[in-house]
Enzyme design. Structure first.
Site, short mmCIF file in Angstrom:
data_model
loop_
_atom_site.label_atom_id
_atom_site.label_comp_id
_atom_site.label_asym_id
_atom_site.label_seq_id
_atom_site.Cartn_x
_atom_site.Cartn_y
_atom_site.Cartn_z
N ASP A 89 -9.26 -11.77 5.01
CA ASP A 89 -8.18 -12.75 5.16
C ASP A 89 -8.71 -13.93 5.99
O ASP A 89 -9.83 -13.89 6.48
CB ASP A 89 -6.95 -12.09 5.79
CG ASP A 89 -7.24 -11.59 7.19
OD1 ASP A 89 -8.37 -11.77 7.68
OD2 ASP A 89 -6.33 -11.00 7.79
N GLY A 224 3.32 -15.18 2.87
CA GLY A 224 4.61 -15.46 3.50
C GLY A 224 5.75 -14.61 2.98
O GLY A 224 6.92 -14.98 3.13
N ASP A 274 -2.54 -5.38 -0.77
CA ASP A 274 -3.10 -4.71 0.40
C ASP A 274 -1.93 -4.41 1.33
O ASP A 274 -0.94 -5.14 1.32
CB ASP A 274 -4.09 -5.61 1.16
CG ASP A 274 -3.37 -6.59 2.05
OD1 ASP A 274 -2.84 -7.59 1.52
OD2 ASP A 274 -3.26 -6.36 3.28
N CYS A 312 -1.76 15.88 -7.01
CA CYS A 312 -2.83 15.04 -6.47
C CYS A 312 -4.14 15.81 -6.41
O CYS A 312 -4.17 16.98 -6.03
CB CYS A 312 -2.43 14.55 -5.07
SG CYS A 312 -3.69 13.55 -4.28
N CYS A 314 -6.85 14.74 -4.60
CA CYS A 314 -7.68 14.23 -3.51
C CYS A 314 -8.29 15.38 -2.71
O CYS A 314 -7.92 16.54 -2.87
CB CYS A 314 -6.88 13.29 -2.61
SG CYS A 314 -5.87 14.11 -1.36
N CYS A 317 -5.61 17.45 -0.77
CA CYS A 317 -4.76 18.32 -1.59
C CYS A 317 -5.57 19.44 -2.25
O CYS A 317 -5.03 20.51 -2.54
CB CYS A 317 -4.02 17.50 -2.63
SG CYS A 317 -2.82 16.38 -1.88
N HIS A 343 -5.18 11.30 1.77
CA HIS A 343 -4.15 11.57 0.76
C HIS A 343 -3.28 10.35 0.47
O HIS A 343 -3.05 10.02 -0.70
CB HIS A 343 -3.24 12.75 1.13
CG HIS A 343 -2.06 12.78 0.21
ND1 HIS A 343 -2.17 13.24 -1.09
CD2 HIS A 343 -0.80 12.29 0.36
CE1 HIS A 343 -1.01 13.05 -1.70
NE2 HIS A 343 -0.17 12.48 -0.85
ZN LIG Z 1 -3.71 14.26 -2.12
#
Ligand SMILES: [Zn+2]
Length: 375
Positions: A89, A224, A274, A312, A314, A317, A343
């Protein structure tokens, strides 16, 4: 910068951004790594999450360790070892929000460091120079951001200043690009403009037209928003702003938001996001799942041997139970922060990935309805 728009479904878009540190499929969510580090994670975690781009913060990195230090250590990619893309940014927002007495003037923003009180001045050129030193893949121009609600006169001043600074930025950037070409140097830094105008239709349109007329920007951010207005107003603002942004350039909604906000913005044609929400909420004990939000400290998880989110895949998980995460949170264990952040980011990244697949298959409307039900 190359941006290939692959498919449009209603107003929702799927595309590919081609950057020096890898392709970015859109819509995309960018995890926030303020200090060149996504809190509680390292670059291996981000690679496992398949995050193609993260955000870092110009203001913070300029003050500490300083952009010259990062330049000497090979730019953000070498310094952090995250080999994919960085968006930075402009630092204007933090100069304003974190400083005890920031002052916006014609030429830039004068502010005092929140660390040691030292005085600094951010101009459009200065923030680009910092971002060249960081070797950002995508740099943001300095803008004049206003909190909402604000008087129309102040918002008008903000878009005029933002346009003026954007013009100065693009001219400087084009000069830098030209110099690099002349010297046969690689030049992989792209630049995005920032649309302002509060929640006022005419002002947003004016800002979008001003910036589009400058032509050379690689993408357009909508700034903004999510600064105090209601969600409905934010969605309406996207409805009337997006038609004035160039169709062939990526659109980035800054600092937004909840899973619902993201899906609503994708439906309106936004490509990039983001937000600190997934990581901050993870640390505070709120986890996003396909069954809705979960407060992990609740005693109902004490003996719950199920994975956090059964849909999930990930790391968290795959390996751990709700009961274990509940215990780690209650015990204040460090590993909780990492597991929870992994996660929540996996949830956000899969949300945009699934949205993208639905767009490519022409089934975004169905997907949208399903997500709206659980968020
Ligand atoms: Zn997960």
């Amino acid at each position: 910068m190359e941006f290939n728009l692959q498919q449009v479904c209603g107003n929702a878009r799927a595309g590919i951004l081609k950057l020096a540190h890898g392709e970015v499929p859109t819509p995309i969510f960018m995890p926030v790594g303020t200090q060149a580090s996504v809190k509680a994670l390292d670059f291996m975690d981000l690679l496992a999450l398949k995050a193609p781009i993260i955000l870092a913060n110009t203001y913070h990195l300029y003050l500490r360790p300083n952009d010259e230090v990062i330049k000497q250590l090979g730019g953000l990619h070498n310094f952090s070892q995250f080999p994919k893309n960085f968006l930075t940014d402009s630092g204007g927002f933090q100069a304003f929000s974190l400083s005890s007495n920031a002052k916006v003037c014609e030429e830039g923003i004068l502010f005092k460091s929140h660390i040691d009180g030292s005085k600094h001045f951010f101009t459009p050129k200065k923030v680009l120079d910092i971002q060249y030193n960081l070797n950002s893949d995508i740099m943001m121009v300095l803008d004049d951001l206003v909190g909402l609600p604000a008087p129309a006169k102040r918002i008008l001043e903000s878009i005029n200043k933002t346009s003026f600074w954007a013009e100065e930025s693009i001219q400087y950037h084009n000069l830098k690009k030209y110099q690099a070409q002349e010297e046969g140097r690689e030049f992989n830094n792209h630049i995005f403009a920032i649309n302002q105008g509060g929640v006022d239709r005419k002002l947003r349109e004016m800002s979008a037209r001003d910036l589009s007329a400058m032509g050379d920007f690689d993408g357009y951010a909508i700034g903004g928003l999510a600064v105090g207005e209601s969600n409905v107003m934010m969605y309406e603002t996207l409805d009337f702003t997006i038609p004035f942004l160039p169709k062939d350039k990526p659109r980035y909604l800054m600092g937004v938001g909840t899973p619902r906000d993201i899906i609503e913005a994708i439906a309106r044609g936004v490509d990039m996001f983001d937000c600190v929400m997934p990581t901050r909420n993870a640390r505070n004990g709120t986890l996003f799942t396909n069954e809705g939000k979960m407060a992990i400290k609740s005693t109902r998880f004490k003996l719950d041997a199920k994975p956090l989110d059964e849909k999930c895949s990930c790391y968290t998980c795959t390996n751990h139970t709700r009961a274990y995460l509940h215990h780690l949170f209650r015990a204040g264990e460090m590993s909780y922060f990492r597991l929870a952040s992994i996660h929540n980011l996996a949830y956000y990244l899969s949300l945009v990935k699934n949205a993208r697949e639905a767009i490519l298959q022409g089934k975004f409307e169905e997907f949208y309805k399903k997500i709206v039900e659980i968020t």
